[in-house]
Design an enzyme around this catalytic site. Sequence first.
Site, PDB file in Angstrom:
ATOM      1  N   VAL A   7       8.941 -18.572  -6.573  1.00 54.03           N
ATOM      2  CA  VAL A   7       8.703 -18.512  -7.977  1.00 54.03           C
ATOM      3  C   VAL A   7       8.745 -16.824  -8.212  1.00 54.03           C
ATOM      4  O   VAL A   7       9.297 -16.353  -9.149  1.00 54.03           O
ATOM      5  CB  VAL A   7       7.220 -19.093  -8.597  1.00 54.03           C
ATOM      6  CG1 VAL A   7       7.020 -18.717  -9.882  1.00 54.03           C
ATOM      7  CG2 VAL A   7       7.412 -20.462  -8.339  1.00 54.03           C
TER       8      VAL A   7
ATOM      9  N   GLU B  19       6.121   1.397  -3.781  1.00 57.70           N
ATOM     10  CA  GLU B  19       4.992   2.192  -3.200  1.00 57.70           C
ATOM     11  C   GLU B  19       4.660   1.518  -1.920  1.00 57.70           C
ATOM     12  O   GLU B  19       4.158   0.309  -2.089  1.00 57.70           O
ATOM     13  CB  GLU B  19       3.818   2.537  -4.185  1.00 57.70           C
ATOM     14  CG  GLU B  19       3.002   3.571  -3.621  1.00 57.70           C
ATOM     15  CD  GLU B  19       1.632   2.951  -2.946  1.00 57.70           C
ATOM     16  OE1 GLU B  19       1.827   3.257  -1.600  1.00 57.70           O
ATOM     17  OE2 GLU B  19       0.762   2.412  -3.314  1.00 57.70           O
TER      18      GLU B  19
ATOM     19  N   CYS C  19      -3.163   2.010   2.176  1.00 54.84           N
ATOM     20  CA  CYS C  19      -1.927   2.349   2.780  1.00 54.84           C
ATOM     21  C   CYS C  19      -2.065   3.934   3.087  1.00 54.84           C
ATOM     22  O   CYS C  19      -1.308   4.386   3.923  1.00 54.84           O
ATOM     23  CB  CYS C  19      -0.588   2.475   1.742  1.00 54.84           C
ATOM     24  SG  CYS C  19      -1.141   2.788   0.076  1.00 54.84           S
TER      25      CYS C  19
END
Length: 514
Positions: A238, A277, A310
């Site tokens: 989906v 990102e 991150c």
Amino acid sequence: MSEVVESTEPSSVEFGRRAAARAETRLLIDGALVSATGDATYENLSPATGLILGVAAAASVQDMDRAIGAARRAFDDTDWSTNRALRKRCLEQFQAAIESEKEELREELVAEVGCPVMSTNDAQLDWPLAQSLRYPASLIDDFEWERVLDGGGLFGPRNVRTVFKEPAGVVAAITPSNYPIEVILNKLGPALAAGNTVVLKPDPNTPWNAARLGRLIAEKTDFPAGVVNVVTTPDNEVAGILATDPRVDLISFTGSTAVGRHLMREGASTMKRTFLELGGKSALIVLDDADPAKVAMSAVGSCAHAGQACAVNSRVLVHQSLFDEVVANVTAAYTAIPVGDPALPGTFVGPLISAAQKKRVLDVLDRARAEGAEFRTGGGEYADLPDHLRNGHFVAPTVVTGVDNSAAIAQQEIFGPVVILLPFTDDDDAVRIANDSAFGLAGAVASSSAERGMSVARRIRTGSVGVNGGMFYGADAPFGGYKNSGVGRQCGLEGFEQYLETKTIGCRVPKTDG
């Protein structure tokens, strides 16, 4: 052994109950809050306890198709893309609506994200709420939407050339589980301020906060139907429609490098623009004139939200003259980090987001152990926990030495509370090691000289660097990476322009008398 936080304050169990009682379990499609096809739902689990918090809507292919269609119609058939006054009013209403439920949202984040409540005072909630909608809303009035080029170029002064900035179209905003509100607002703010329409697909592990935003948009703002759609689903098929559907013009994704590559490949068939990102393996460089006592405090930041960020500096590069002292200081600090229930105000390290992520981190540590790494503290599952957290996804804060920068643990993004300390000989060696990475997201430099620190920072091939504790974060500051850390920038003017197209028109004007 890290300190375990115990308290009589409300625990994650109670936060979970309250969050479940208030949770939004519907989709936002075409201006309406609706159930998924067939009333389908999936379980939302607590990272801290492993228990079922409640359910979220499990959107189908048909639901996603409707959401994309609604966004397309809202862009093509309404004045949203050109009505700047409406856009500004809606963003201001959205800001007020979130603030009206700020404390409920805070508990919801702790419950489903597993982030320590102290982190909601900064990057998890309060920082983005302070700026992430307000800054792009201010650009609606201040941005240079059009400019006339000097002269007429090759065709003389009667050839008037004007450059126009226009919205890209339908944006697919795909967001992660680690800092969901921060990332969602930093995508919605500029995308909507620029005049785009959006289909937001949050991480399946953290659906409620995004669904809450959908409800607030539907109930408390004047956003036209279809401008914002929120679709929660655990089904990759989906979600994947967003990358292949030709009605979507731009993919804005924050997450792993592997998924970013996949989205770029899938979107290529319809020439979608992509903002990615992605991951990082950032380095804190401790120069020989740095204060070793301050380094430990900086290194502890790598454990923020259990290392699930991150941009954390998961490598600490230390001049060889300071290495032993810094290792001792960092080890002592990591041993004392408060680990435990994220709902308690003193907790610094909470759980990882899922059992699967916990296993991935433990597998990395097992491989490092087999390759000869030395664990100064931690190195495995954190088990010294109260009964209600026994099934949570906790890993002990871990300090690793005894490897060089070529080791897998020094090259992989771990996304856990793990820091690797590596020695270097001089500034050139430090820069070489820092840049010896497939990633290039962030980093830091510690030095008694700001000038020297800035000089080293300029040589690091990353998108952001902090010198001596300097903070680069902000809605007005572009953030993103080099190399495998991504494509494009989030926030700032550069981030705003990610969501714009550029059109140049040359117009031959009539010759005037005289």
